[in-house]
Design a protein around this motif. Structure first.
Motif, PDB file in Angstrom:
ATOM      1  N   UNK A  26       0.829  -1.210   0.000  1.00  0.00           N
ATOM      2  CA  UNK A  26       0.000   0.000   0.000  1.00  0.00           C
ATOM      3  C   UNK A  26       0.861   1.256   0.000  1.00  0.00           C
ATOM      4  N   UNK A  27       1.907   1.265   0.842  1.00  0.00           N
ATOM      5  CA  UNK A  27       2.773   2.442   0.891  1.00  0.00           C
ATOM      6  C   UNK A  27       3.598   2.616  -0.363  1.00  0.00           C
ATOM      7  N   UNK A  28       3.984   1.490  -1.020  1.00  0.00           N
ATOM      8  CA  UNK A  28       4.804   1.568  -2.225  1.00  0.00           C
ATOM      9  C   UNK A  28       3.995   1.790  -3.479  1.00  0.00           C
ATOM     10  N   UNK A  55       7.694   4.823  -5.468  1.00  0.00           N
ATOM     11  CA  UNK A  55       7.295   3.728  -4.586  1.00  0.00           C
ATOM     12  C   UNK A  55       8.337   3.483  -3.510  1.00  0.00           C
ATOM     13  N   UNK A  56       9.620   3.595  -3.852  1.00  0.00           N
ATOM     14  CA  UNK A  56      10.691   3.383  -2.872  1.00  0.00           C
ATOM     15  C   UNK A  56      10.635   4.436  -1.778  1.00  0.00           C
ATOM     16  N   UNK A  57      10.573   5.696  -2.176  1.00  0.00           N
ATOM     17  CA  UNK A  57      10.483   6.755  -1.167  1.00  0.00           C
ATOM     18  C   UNK A  57       9.182   6.649  -0.383  1.00  0.00           C
ATOM     19  N   UNK A  58       8.120   6.152  -1.053  1.00  0.00           N
ATOM     20  CA  UNK A  58       6.854   5.963  -0.360  1.00  0.00           C
ATOM     21  C   UNK A  58       6.971   4.939   0.751  1.00  0.00           C
ATOM     22  N   UNK A  59       7.727   3.863   0.507  1.00  0.00           N
ATOM     23  CA  UNK A  59       7.933   2.853   1.553  1.00  0.00           C
ATOM     24  C   UNK A  59       8.699   3.424   2.733  1.00  0.00           C
ATOM     25  N   UNK A  92       7.804  13.328   6.293  1.00  0.00           N
ATOM     26  CA  UNK A  92       8.880  12.387   6.593  1.00  0.00           C
ATOM     27  C   UNK A  92      10.058  12.581   5.653  1.00  0.00           C
ATOM     28  N   UNK A  93       9.764  12.793   4.372  1.00  0.00           N
ATOM     29  CA  UNK A  93      10.845  13.018   3.415  1.00  0.00           C
ATOM     30  C   UNK A  93      11.544  14.348   3.679  1.00  0.00           C
TER      31      UNK A  93
END
Length: 639
Positions: free
Chosen positions: A287-289, A544-548, A561-562
Motif C-alpha cells: 500500500x505504501x509503495x 514507490x521506494x520513497x513511499x515505503x 517524513x521526506x
C-alpha cells in the motif's frame, strides 16, 4: 511508464473462423469505427516478431462472432516504410501466428474520395469479401459536395455504407453486414491495379456515383491561418502546453488528495493484521509503495485525456506540421516529431511510431533521442519532487508555481531531445533529408466516447503496469529494506525509531551505500540511490521506494517524513537530504536518465542490435549526471 503490451497476449481469435480487418489511411476515422464496433472489449498487443501495435476485439453481429482487427493506417498497399510493410504482410498472412483476414472493411473519407479510390481498388483486387465504409459524409454535404451511396455501391460491386462513428449513425448497418460476410457482393470484374488504368476507372466510378467534391473548408483554413503561422502557431502551441501543466495541479490535485487519503486509510487498516511482518509488507510495502504511485493516476488521466482530445480535434497533426520547420534544422522532418510527440505519453509507442520514417538513419536518430521527451512515467516523480521543492498552493501572480516548474521540465526535455538529434544527425547519423507529407484532417468536434476510450486504454496500461512491474519491484524492495531482521537490536524501541533503525541496517542500505559514491557529488544519499536502482525497471518505482521509506517512518504524513530525512552517516551526517539543491539535481537527473527496461528492450528490437540501446543509455546517463551536478552547484551558488 511502459505502454508496451506483450506479444503473447491471450486472445480468443485463434478459434474464431471469421476475421475482419479494418483498412484505411490515417485520419480517415478507422479507429473511431473500430472503437464503436468493439466498445471496451478491444485488446492490444504486437504482431509476432515486430513491434508494430495491433488492436483487435470481438464483435457480436446477430448470431455471428467475429474478430475485428484495426490495421495500422496506410496510404498505400505498396509498402515504402516498415509500418506499411506490416499491413501488406498481415493481409497476405505472412506474419507467424496471425492468420490472414477473411474479409476487409476499407474506411475512406468521403471528402477525399477521389484520392482514396486507387487504394480502394487495390484492396478489392485482393479478392477477399470487401466493403467500403464512408466516413465524413455529413461533412461532404455540409461543404456543398454530393455522393449517391447506392450508385457508388453498384459501380464498385461491393457493399458501401455511410457511417458517422462519432454518433453511431450507420454502425448498425455495418454490424448487419458482418452477420453474413459470405453474402457480400463481389465485382464481376476485379478493378485494375496499374496506375494508368486506375485513373480512367476512378473517373468512371465517381461519375457513376454522381460525386461532387466538397468545397474548401473555410473554417479549417481560417483556423490554420493562425495555428500554422510560423510565429503565432508556435505561440499557441506553447500556450496550450503551458495551460495544460497548470491544469495538472489545479484540476487534478484535489482528486489526488482524495486518492491519497484513501490509501492512507488502507495503510492504517493494514496495521490491524496480527503478524507484524505481514502488516509491514501490506501496509508499507504494497500500500505504501504501489499506493505512492497510484495517487498520481488523476494527473496521468488528465495527461492522456488532453492528448486524446487534441488528437481527436485535429490539432496534433497541425503541431507536427508546424514543428517540421524546427525539425528540419536538426536534420529530421515532421514524421520524427509525431514519434516524439507520442513519447509524451510513453517512449515505447513513440519509438514504435518511427516505423513510418523511411530513412533508417533518421529512424535511429529519433529512436535514441525520443526517451528525452518527458513521458508519463516521469510525471509521478516530477509531481512528488516538485511538491518537496515548492509549497502546495504557492503562486507567481495568477500562475501555480508547481505548474511552472513542471512546464519547465517538459520544455527542458523537449529542447534537449532536439539538441541531441541535431548532434547525432551532424555526426554519426548524417543523412539526406526526405520530403515530408502529411494530410491535414479537418477540425472536428471530438466524440467524448472516443476521447474517453483512448484515455482509458492508456490509463489501463498504467494500472496493469502498477499491478505487474511496479508491484513486483516494490515487494522486492520491501524485502531489501526490511531484512535482515533486527529483533534483538530494536527491542524496546518505538515504532518509528524501530522502522528507521531496520531500514538503516538493511540489505538495501548496504546496496545503496555501495553505489552512493557515484552519486555523492549530486547530494544523493543511499535512500535516493536505492530508489534510482529500482527505477531502472520503471521510473515510477522511485516514488514507490520513497513511499515505503516515508510510510515506515511517518505513515500519517509521508511528505513531512521526506522533508525531515537526514543523512545517517558520512560527512553530511545529520544534515537534511532533500534540500533545494538536491531536489533540483534529482529533477534534472530524471529529465535525462534512461531508466526504463521496456524502452531499452524496444530500442533493441527496433534497431536489431544492442549497440544503439547501449549508446543511448550511456550518453543519457552522462548527460543526467553532468547536468544534475551543474544544476546542484548553480543552486548552491545562488543560495
Amino acid at each position: 511508464m511502459s505502454c508496451h503490451a506483450p506479444d503473447d497476449v491471450a486472445t480468443a481469435d485463434a478459434a474464431t473462423s471469421t476475421r475482419v480487418a479494418l483498412l484505411g489511411a490515417p485520419n480517415a476515422g478507422k479507429s473511431s469505427l473500430f472503437n464503436r464496433l468493439t466498445g471496451l472489449r478491444a485488446k492490444t498487443g504486437n504482431y509476432p516478431g515486430v513491434t508494430v501495435s495491433r488492436s483487435f476485439g470481438d464483435v457480436r453481429a446477430g448470431e455471428t462472432n467475429l474478430v475485428l482487427e484495426d490495421l495500422p493506417g496506410t496510404y498505400s498497399l505498396e509498402a515504402v516504410s516498415p509500418d506499411e510493410q506490416v499491413v501488406v504482410d498481415a493481409l497476405a498472412g505472412r506474419l507467424d501466428g496471425v492468420p490472414a483476414p477473411d474479409a476487409l472493411i476499407v474506411v475512406a473519407d468521403a471528402t477525399t474520395l477521389r484520392r482514396s479510390l486507387p487504394f480502394v481498388a487495390r484492396a478489392i483486387a485482393l479478392g477477399k469479401p470487401t466493403m467500403l465504409a464512408l466516413t465524413m459524409i455529413d461533412e461532404l454535404h455540409a461543404r456543398g459536395g454530393h455522393l449517391d451511396v447506392a450508385a457508388l455501391e453498384r459501380a464498385l460491386g461491393v457493399p458501401v455504407r455511410a457511417v458517422m462513428a462519432a454518433t453511431g449513425v450507420g454502425v448498425d448497418d455495418i454490424r448487419t453486414l458482418l452477420a453474413d460476410v459470405p453474402a457480400w457482393t463481389r465485382p464481376v470484374v476485379s478493378p485494375p491495379t496499374q496506375d494508368a488504368q486506375l485513373a480512367p476507372w476512378s473517373r468512371s466510378v465517381l461519375a457513376a456515383a454522381e460525386y461532387m467534391p466538397a468545397g474548401q473548408d473555410t473554417r479549417s483554413r481560417r483556423i490554420d491561418a493562425v495555428l500554422l503561422h510560423p510565429v503565432a502557431g508556435l505561440a499557441v502551441f506553447f500556450a496550450t502546453m503551458f495551460l495544460f501543466f497548470q491544469a495538472i495541479f489545479t484540476v487534478a490535485a484535489p482528486l489526488q488528495d482524495l486518492v491519497e487519503q484513501g490509501f492512507a486509510w488502507l495503510g492504517a487498516q493494514a496495521q490491524h493484521i496480527p503478524n507484524d511482518t505481514l502488516a509491514s509488507l501490506v501496509g508499507n510495502g504494497i500500500i505504501g509503495g504501489v499506493g505512492a504511485t497510484l495517487v498520481f493516476v488523476p494527473q496521468i488521466m488528465l495527461l492522456f485525456f488532453v492528448l486524446s482530445l487534441l488528437e481527436n480535434v485535429g490539432y496534433l497533426s497541425r503541431a507536427a506540421f508546424l514543428m517540421d520547420r524546427i525539425m528540419a534544422a536538426t536534420g529530421l522532418e515532421g514524421r520524427a516529431f509525431v514519434a516524439m510527440l507520442s513519447s509524451f505519453a510513453c517512449a515505447v509507442p513513440g519509438i514504435m511510431a518511427t516505423r513510418t520514417i523511411p530513412s533508417s538513419r533518421n529512424r535511429i536518430a529519433t529512436i535514441i533521442t525520443a526517451p528525452l521527451m518527458t513521458c508519463s512515467a516521469r510525471l509521478p516523480v516530477y509531481v512528488l519532487l516538485t511538491s518537496l521543492l515548492v509549497e502546495p498552493g504557492q503562486r507567481y501572480g495568477p500562475f501555480n508555481a508547481q505548474g511552472l516548474v513542471l512546464f519547465g521540465l517538459y520544455v527542458l526535455g523537449g529542447l534537449s531531445a532536439l539538441v541531441a538529434v541535431a548532434v547525432f544527425k551532424a555526426t554519426a547519423l548524417r543523412d539526406a533529408s526526405l520530403p515530408f507529407y502529411m494530410e491535414m484532417p479537418p477540425y472536428r468536434f471530438p466524440s467524448i466516447r472516443n476521447v474517453v476510450t483512448t484515455m482509458w486504454h492508456s490509463v489501463r496500461m498504467f494500472l496493469r503496469k502498477a499491478g505487474g512491474i511496479i508491484l513486483t519491484t516494490t515487494v522486492a524492495l520491501w524485502v531489501l529494506l526490511n531484512f535482515p531482521a533486527r529483533g534483538a537490536e530494536t527491542a524496546g524501541m518505538g515504532d518509528t525509531e524501530k522502522a528507521a533503525y531496520v531500514i538503516d541496517h538493511s540489505y538495501a542500505a548496504s546496496i545503496g551505500r555501495f553505489i552512493e559514491p557515484i552519486f555523492a557529488p549530486l547530494g544523493f544519499d543511499w535512500h535516493i540511490c536505492v530508489g534510482l536502482l529500482g527505477a531502472t525497471s520503471a521510473r515510477e518505482v522511485f516514488v514507490a521506494t520513497l513511499g515505503q521509506v516515508a510510510s515506515a517512518t511517518d505513515p500519517e504524513d509521508p511528505r513531512a517524513a521526506l522533508m525531515k530525512m537526514t543523512f545517517s552517516d558520512g560527512p553530511h551526517a545529520g544534515q537534511l537530504v532533500f534540500t533545494t539543491a538536491t531536489v533540483v539535481a534529482l529533477l534534472v537527473f530524471f529529465v535525462y536518465a534512461l531508466q526504463c527496461v521496456s524502452t531499452i528492450a524496444i530500442m533493441r528490437r527496433e534497431t536489431n542490435t544492442w549497440r544503439w540501446p547501449a549508446i543511448a543509455w550511456a550518453y543519457m546517463f552522462v548527460l543526467a549526471w553532468g547536468m544534475a551536478f551543474l544544476a546542484r552547484h548553480i543552486v548552491l551558488a545562488l543560495t
